[in-house]
Design an enzyme around this catalytic site. Structure first.
Site, PDB file in Angstrom:
ATOM      1  N   GLU A 105       0.861  -1.167   0.061  1.00  0.00           N
ATOM      2  CA  GLU A 105       0.028   0.013  -0.044  1.00  0.00           C
ATOM      3  C   GLU A 105       0.691   1.246  -0.120  1.00  0.00           C
ATOM      4  OE1 GLU A 105      -3.025   0.197   3.150  1.00  0.00           O
ATOM      5  OE2 GLU A 105      -3.893   1.860   1.978  1.00  0.00           O
ATOM      6  N   ASP A 106       1.966   1.232   0.808  1.00  0.00           N
ATOM      7  CA  ASP A 106       2.450   2.679   0.972  1.00  0.00           C
ATOM      8  C   ASP A 106       3.912   2.722   0.175  1.00  0.00           C
ATOM      9  OD1 ASP A 106       0.636   3.176   2.537  1.00  0.00           O
ATOM     10  OD2 ASP A 106       1.577   2.524   4.535  1.00  0.00           O
TER      11      ASP A 106
END
Ligand code: MN
Length: 717
Positions: free
Chosen positions: A79-80
């Protein structure tokens, strides 16, 4: 270096509960995640990487397996960072990639958004959980770590995350039996949602801390002494209760802090179940038990397998104290919850999860409930309601949500028992279907062959399984009726052309007809005829050679002739009956069908054809012989007057907002009526001209979005 110490710590911990663990993967994940998060900072200004490490530590606290630890280290990479799921799969294999994917998906869910979306999201979460409980465990650990470090976020964010934690994650941890996590999540959430309450509690508790410490030591000493005298070796511990439970108590009983006495709880861990009950006897013989506070979770374990004896007694100094008594094994389960049954059984994920009644029920529910809204409602209910335990005459124990009925019990035994249940004998006494189960009831279900489920049952039952099975039955029944009706209509019509089903089957005309009309088999075609989705005429047009085909007529022709109106210039009903125009059409006031809804006509002598929606109760009650296929005329422009009832707050300006919500869809309000109710609420009734079912949906959704609106429903005219 510092970081390597973290890695060593994680590995040492994993090896402490799983000596043969292949920890190489953990080292790889650690290095990988550290590299990917390089340069990222948390809100605190610290390197981002401390977060995955923190989550991994929590996962090892829960004694989870290597893939879980690896997943916790990698959980934010997809996600990051620039990492892709393919990379994760390449480096760490299919299992870990699946877990990381699950956690990533859940991270995108925001539970504080509008309820509908929330419902769908929650459903996905349960679905992920049903596939692999480890996804939820990592997500819970993630939330636990985030709550520990929440102070660096903005106040808005703090409140949002905290209320989500209280609403979803703490109850989930509770349901999974991870009590330390539940308490921690609640206490941290309390700090941000009610900072004043939290600081007051903290101040009060710290003020009394030394006093309490002394008190705890004294009581612990006393407990040990009386148990040793009885020859029982026990581990005794005392702890202050967690803030949130004190807060809840103050709320529910309207107390101030000084009125709360049982701020401490004691736990006694003994060797055997026998000693648990002996210990209970000893405690009760020394200190007077508070009536109604004794709970035997050993004989009746909670759904998450928690076992213990709980009692509250008036302690040695006249203060209420809570005592929990359990064996070492029970203690392990209580501390680790679902994880206790989880640790180290490689590749047995799904089967293990299946052992948990609650989870199993959720999986079942997931399969039966189509409406996300309803799903959320049931599951929220399920997260919060307490259980009731009841026995079969053979002594088998079943747990139910509070308020469950005899019908729920019947469906728990078997779907067929449920379908034919007429009542029960509870503790030897005859009770009706709506009887609500009480703790330790012995329930013997009474069935009869002719009994079948009814719609009313849905109002009585509480368990997802019963609801789903009843709905299923009703749907099947309706389908069966439609199939029979459709077949009958077709056969009658074929007979008129001196043909028969058998004949057209022989001529192999059915297959091509099904294909042209898009039906998979005969039965589906009959059902569609019965539901009125296709007309007999349409089917015959394909089924019979052109010469013999009856142009779109039905057996009802003669009767229809009688009820045919004088030819008028325009057929304004918007409905076609078997292709015949100018038939007197009325709409059932019971269901008031809207264009776009599935409809069936009923021939009423002298009054023409009354049109009902296929779900209408009146239709189900009417004589199938008089049913006739009808369809909406797509060329007709027609609008029907629909009554919409809106329950709202009673405040100025709301009526204007609601009217706007209706008119922005392009619809006209023909009347509006507002009545003020007693509890600062208002009941608004609008009559709106609505052209189709889609428009109705749109307008209702628009109304639901208006702030202050509580409930929107369509009512009979
Ligand atoms: Mn995270």
């Amino acid at each position: 270096m510092n970081q390597h110490r973290d890695l060593d710590k994680i590995i040492t911990k994993v090896q402490s509960y799983h000596p043969e663990a292949k920890v190489g993967l953990i080292t790889d994940a650690y290095t990988f995640s550290e590299r990917m998060h390089q340069g990222q900072k948390r809100h605190s200004g610290e390197p981002y990487f401390i977060h995955p490490v923190g989550v991994a530590e929590i996962i090892t606290d829960m004694k989870l397996d290597v893939p879980s630890v690896v997943t916790s280290l990698l959980h934010d990479t997809v996600e990051d960072t620039l990492t892709t799921l393919d990379q994760i799969e390449q480096h760490f294999g299919h299992e870990v990639a699946g877990l990381v994917d699950g956690v990533t998906k859940i991270s995108k869910i925001h539970f504080t958004t509008r309820e509908e979306r929330q419902a769908e999201n929650f459903r996905k979460m349960i679905f992920a959980m049903a596939r692999d409980i480890r996804v939820i465990l990592v997500k819970l650990a993630d939330r636990t770590h985030n709550m520990r470090t929440l102070s660096y976020l903005s106040e808005d964010k703090q409140r949002e995350i905290s209320s989500e934690t209280l609403e979803i994650y703490a109850p989930l941890a509770h349901r999974l039996g991870i009590y330390w996590m539940k308490s921690e999540l609640e206490d941290n959430a309390l700090r941000y949602i009610y900072p004043k309450v939290h600081s007051e509690l903290k101040r009060n508790i710290i003020k009394k801390k030394s006093e309490r410490k002394q008190y705890i030591t004294k009581v612990m000493g006393l407990l040990k002494k009386i148990l040793t005298e009885a020859g029982i070796t026990a581990q005794v511990s005392g702890r202050p209760k967690h803030f949130y439970s004190i807060y809840q108590k103050m709320q529910s009983q309207n107390l101030v802090f000084s009125q709360i006495y049982d701020l401490v709880g004691f736990r006694i861990v003994v060797q055997s179940v026998r000693e648990c009950y002996q210990t209970l006897g000893i405690v009760h013989s020394h200190w007077r038990p508070v009536p109604g506070r004794f709970k035997d979770y050993i004989a009746l374990p909670k759904a998450n397998m928690y076992q213990s004896l709980h009692t509250t007694v008036i302690g040695p100094y006249g203060e209420r104290i809570e005592v929990q008594i359990r064996t070492r094994e029970m203690h392990r389960v209580a501390e680790e919850g679902i994880a206790a049954h989880w640790t180290y059984k490689d590749g047995q994920g799904q089967e293990e999860a299946q052992r948990f009644a609650w989870l199993r029920q959720m999986v079942e529910l997931q399969q039966h409930v189509q409406d996300p809204q309803e799903f959320l409602h049931t599951i929220k209910e399920d997260l919060f309601t307490e259980e009731v335990y009841a026995f079969t005459p053979q002594g088998d124990l079943n747990s139910f949500p509070r308020g469950a009925s005899v019908i729920d019990f019947a469906y728990r035994i078997h779907s067929e028992v449920g379908n034919h249940c007429t009542g029960a004998r509870v503790n030897g006494r005859q009770v009706p279907l709506r009887y609500q189960l009480q703790n330790s009831d012995v329930v013997e279900i009474v069935t009869t062959k002719n009994q079948s489920p009814s719609k009313d049952w849905l109002k009585i039952v509480k368990t997802p399984k019963a609801k789903a099975r009843i709905r299923h039955w009703l749907k099947e029944e309706q389908r069966e009726r439609s199939v029979a009706l459709g077949q009958e209509l077709l056969e009658r019509e074929l007979a008129r052309t001196h043909s028969s089903l058998a004949a057209v089957r022989k001529q192999r005309r059915i297959g091509p007809t099904l294909e042209v009309l898009g039906f998979s088999d005969e039965e589906t075609l009959f059902a569609a005829l019965g539901y009125g989705q296709v007309t007999v005429g349409q089917v015959l047009g394909h089924l019979l050679p052109q010469s013999t085909a009856v142009p779109d007529q039905t057996t009802h022709t003669i009767e229809l002739e009688k009820i045919r109106q004088k030819p008028s210039a325009q057929d304004s009903s918007g409905v076609k009956v078997g292709g015949i125009g100018n038939v007197l059409i009325r709409f059932g006031r019971c269901c008031n069908p809207l264009p776009g809804e599935r409809i069936v006509g009923v021939i009423t002598r002298g009054k023409g054809v009354t049109v009902h929606t296929i779900a209408c109760q009146r239709l189900l009650e009417s004589d199938p012989q008089r049913h006739i296929a009808v369809s909406w005329d797509p060329t007709a422009e027609y609008a029907r007057l629909v009554k919409i009832e809106v329950l709202s707050e009673d405040r100025p300006g709301l009526l204007t907002s609601m009217s706007k919500a209706i008119s922005t869809v392009g619809l006209n309000i023909s009347s509006a009526d507002v009545r003020t109710l007693s509890d600062k609420r208002a009941l608004n009734v609008f009559e709106v001209l609505i052209p189709s079912a889609d428009d109705l949906q749109r307008v209702m959704r628009n109304l639901e979005r208006v702030r202050g609106v509580v409930k929107v429903s369509r009512v009979a005219p």
